[in-house]
Design a protein around this motif. Structure first.
Motif, PDB file in Angstrom:
ATOM      1  N   LEU A 132      47.946 109.319  85.296  1.00 44.33           N
ATOM      2  CA  LEU A 132      48.009 110.081  86.548  1.00 44.33           C
ATOM      3  C   LEU A 132      49.445 110.162  87.073  1.00 44.33           C
ATOM      4  CD1 LEU A 132      44.804 108.747  88.347  1.00 44.33           C
ATOM      5  CD2 LEU A 132      45.229 111.120  87.655  1.00 44.33           C
ATOM      6  N   SER A 133      50.191 109.069  86.923  1.00 41.29           N
ATOM      7  CA  SER A 133      51.591 109.071  87.352  1.00 41.29           C
ATOM      8  C   SER A 133      52.394 110.087  86.545  1.00 41.29           C
ATOM      9  CB  SER A 133      52.207 107.677  87.184  1.00 41.29           C
ATOM     10  OG  SER A 133      51.554 106.735  88.011  1.00 41.29           O
ATOM     11  N   LEU A 134      52.166 110.114  85.236  1.00 39.54           N
ATOM     12  CA  LEU A 134      52.856 111.086  84.387  1.00 39.54           C
ATOM     13  C   LEU A 134      52.470 112.513  84.767  1.00 39.54           C
ATOM     14  CD1 LEU A 134      52.523 109.362  80.887  1.00 39.54           C
ATOM     15  CD2 LEU A 134      54.582 109.558  82.284  1.00 39.54           C
ATOM     16  N   SER A 135      51.191 112.714  85.077  1.00 41.19           N
ATOM     17  CA  SER A 135      50.729 114.047  85.464  1.00 41.19           C
ATOM     18  C   SER A 135      51.360 114.481  86.782  1.00 41.19           C
ATOM     19  CB  SER A 135      49.202 114.055  85.588  1.00 41.19           C
ATOM     20  OG  SER A 135      48.589 113.695  84.362  1.00 41.19           O
ATOM     21  N   VAL A 215      59.183 101.341  95.189  1.00 36.20           N
ATOM     22  CA  VAL A 215      59.932 101.775  96.376  1.00 36.20           C
ATOM     23  C   VAL A 215      60.280 103.249  96.289  1.00 36.20           C
ATOM     24  CG1 VAL A 215      62.096 101.503  97.645  1.00 36.20           C
ATOM     25  CG2 VAL A 215      60.843  99.484  96.870  1.00 36.20           C
ATOM     26  N   PHE A 216      60.822 103.674  95.144  1.00 31.67           N
ATOM     27  CA  PHE A 216      61.219 105.071  94.996  1.00 31.67           C
ATOM     28  C   PHE A 216      60.005 106.001  95.005  1.00 31.67           C
ATOM     29  CE2 PHE A 216      65.292 103.421  93.215  1.00 31.67           C
ATOM     30  CZ  PHE A 216      66.143 104.118  94.071  1.00 31.67           C
ATOM     31  N   SER A 217      58.891 105.564  94.411  1.00 28.93           N
ATOM     32  CA  SER A 217      57.674 106.385  94.408  1.00 28.93           C
ATOM     33  C   SER A 217      57.133 106.565  95.823  1.00 28.93           C
ATOM     34  CB  SER A 217      56.604 105.749  93.519  1.00 28.93           C
ATOM     35  OG  SER A 217      57.017 105.727  92.172  1.00 28.93           O
ATOM     36  N   LEU A 218      57.138 105.488  96.614  1.00 28.28           N
ATOM     37  CA  LEU A 218      56.663 105.579  97.995  1.00 28.28           C
ATOM     38  C   LEU A 218      57.593 106.442  98.851  1.00 28.28           C
ATOM     39  CD1 LEU A 218      55.461 101.907  98.591  1.00 28.28           C
ATOM     40  CD2 LEU A 218      54.034 103.952  98.325  1.00 28.28           C
ATOM     41  N   MET A 219      58.898 106.334  98.621  1.00 24.84           N
ATOM     42  CA  MET A 219      59.844 107.184  99.344  1.00 24.84           C
ATOM     43  C   MET A 219      59.616 108.652  99.002  1.00 24.84           C
ATOM     44  SD  MET A 219      63.317 104.877  98.934  1.00 24.84           S
ATOM     45  CE  MET A 219      64.392 106.174  99.543  1.00 24.84           C
ATOM     46  N   SER A 220      59.396 108.930  97.708  1.00 31.65           N
ATOM     47  CA  SER A 220      59.119 110.297  97.271  1.00 31.65           C
ATOM     48  C   SER A 220      57.820 110.806  97.885  1.00 31.65           C
ATOM     49  CB  SER A 220      59.027 110.337  95.740  1.00 31.65           C
ATOM     50  OG  SER A 220      58.660 111.615  95.297  1.00 31.65           O
ATOM     51  N   TRP A 221      56.777 109.968  97.872  1.00 35.72           N
ATOM     52  CA  TRP A 221      55.485 110.346  98.469  1.00 35.72           C
ATOM     53  C   TRP A 221      55.670 110.718  99.938  1.00 35.72           C
ATOM     54  CZ3 TRP A 221      52.488 108.747 102.522  1.00 35.72           C
ATOM     55  CH2 TRP A 221      51.156 109.153 102.526  1.00 35.72           C
ATOM     56  N   GLY A 248      62.589 114.953  97.113  1.00 33.98           N
ATOM     57  CA  GLY A 248      61.403 114.201  96.709  1.00 33.98           C
ATOM     58  C   GLY A 248      61.363 113.959  95.217  1.00 33.98           C
ATOM     59  N   PHE A 249      61.709 114.989  94.432  1.00 34.63           N
ATOM     60  CA  PHE A 249      61.680 114.817  92.982  1.00 34.63           C
ATOM     61  C   PHE A 249      62.802 113.914  92.504  1.00 34.63           C
ATOM     62  CE2 PHE A 249      62.790 115.971  88.634  1.00 34.63           C
ATOM     63  CZ  PHE A 249      61.587 115.656  88.020  1.00 34.63           C
ATOM     64  N   ALA A 250      63.976 114.008  93.120  1.00 34.66           N
ATOM     65  CA  ALA A 250      65.098 113.148  92.733  1.00 34.66           C
ATOM     66  C   ALA A 250      64.727 111.675  92.901  1.00 34.66           C
ATOM     67  CB  ALA A 250      66.333 113.489  93.566  1.00 34.66           C
ATOM     68  N   LEU A 251      64.054 111.350  93.980  1.00 33.76           N
ATOM     69  CA  LEU A 251      63.615 109.970  94.216  1.00 33.76           C
ATOM     70  C   LEU A 251      62.596 109.540  93.167  1.00 33.76           C
ATOM     71  CD1 LEU A 251      63.223 110.131  98.109  1.00 33.76           C
ATOM     72  CD2 LEU A 251      64.924 108.777  96.856  1.00 33.76           C
ATOM     73  N   LEU A 252      61.660 110.436  92.860  1.00 34.88           N
ATOM     74  CA  LEU A 252      60.625 110.114  91.875  1.00 34.88           C
ATOM     75  C   LEU A 252      61.233 109.918  90.495  1.00 34.88           C
ATOM     76  CD1 LEU A 252      57.494 109.860  91.813  1.00 34.88           C
ATOM     77  CD2 LEU A 252      57.439 112.237  91.047  1.00 34.88           C
ATOM     78  N   ALA A 253      62.149 110.797  90.113  1.00 36.87           N
ATOM     79  CA  ALA A 253      62.782 110.706  88.794  1.00 36.87           C
ATOM     80  C   ALA A 253      63.653 109.462  88.686  1.00 36.87           C
ATOM     81  CB  ALA A 253      63.615 111.959  88.538  1.00 36.87           C
TER      82      ALA A 253
END
Length: 269
Positions: A132-135, A215-221, A248-253
């Protein structure tokens, strides 16, 4: 002796190349390609792509999440989603971007994946969290690309250029913005579910190199949540939507791909 995955890879690349050339030829002639023919050819390539991934990723010990296998998986999923979105919005031209990305991902996954890396057995819940994370990453990556295309389109309209390359090539600005928020909403929902699975299936979410990812995933969310609320409640669009999408994508990546690359390719962990 030629292996079966190599045959599948060659056939998939042939299907991708045929689809790409067919769409390009029609765009050059400024005619509408047959959507069903394009979709059929692309889906055939995706089925062969999936066969290669099945051989490379599924092992007796569990799923092999090598960084190049992940790139192959996400690039194929990106193309699949492009085809699905093109069935109800006039955005067939965006497949011209997704096909080369999928072909490149397939080549990287087949040639550079490292089968000798140790594979840790995992639970079904953890595998669902990872998939799901990859998706979510794939859909939000598509949204980021879409935001960049929107920026080019907006720039040409504001400067009133005589040669409007992106304005002529892409669908209308309204259609592009609608698709952007379709992608953002889809990616946000999947990301929310993925994070939920993670909190319930990972014993220590802030251990084993996961703290920075969390942390980065939650910031992106949070960035995507603010953008979607701003859009549907206050009508945010245009440059503000583009900026939020890219941040948002920069944080996730940074949390996902960056850390995975460092761990596998530099630290060999």
């Amino acid at each position: 002796m030629i292996s079966l995955p190599l045959v599948y890879t060659i056939l998939a690349l042939l299907a991708y190349t045929t689809s790409f050339c067919y769409v390009v030829a029609h765009f050059m002639e400024k005619s509408e390609p047959n959507r069903w023919l394009v979709s059929l050819s692309v889906v055939l390539g995706l089925m062969l792509h999936a066969s290669v991934l099945y051989h490379d990723m599924l092992t007796p010990m569990g799923i092999h999440y090598d960084v190049f296998n992940v790139v192959s998986f996400t690039s194929g999923l990106m193309l699949l989603l492009s085809v699905l979105f093109s069935t109800y919005r006039p955005v067939l031209g965006l497949i011209l971007i997704a096909i080369p990305v999928a072909a490149t991902g397939l080549i990287l996954g087949f040639t550079l994946s490292q089968p000798k890396l140790s594979i840790t057995a995992s639970s079904l819940g953890l595998d669902l969290h990872i998939i799901l994370s990859l998706s979510a990453y794939t859909v939000l990556f598509m949204a980021a690309i879409h935001a960049v295309l929107l920026w080019f389109q907006n720039r040409e309209l504001k400067k009133k250029n005589k040669k409007r390359v992106w304005v002529n090539l892409l669908p209308s600005l309204q259609t592009m913005e609608s698709l952007l928020f379709d992608l953002l909403m889809t990616g946000f929902v999947i990301l929310t579910i993925a994070l939920g699975f993670g909190f319930f299936t990972i014993d220590n979410f802030f251990a084993q190199h996961l703290a920075h990812k969390t942390v980065f995933s939650l910031m992106s969310w949070w960035v995507y949540a603010v953008l979607l609320v701003g859009h549907y409640a206050f009508g945010w669009r245009g440059q503000k939507a583009i900026r939020f999408t890219l941040i948002g994508f920069a944080l996730l990546a940074l949390g996902f791909i960056g850390s995975k690359f460092v761990l596998e390719m530099i630290l060999n962990s």
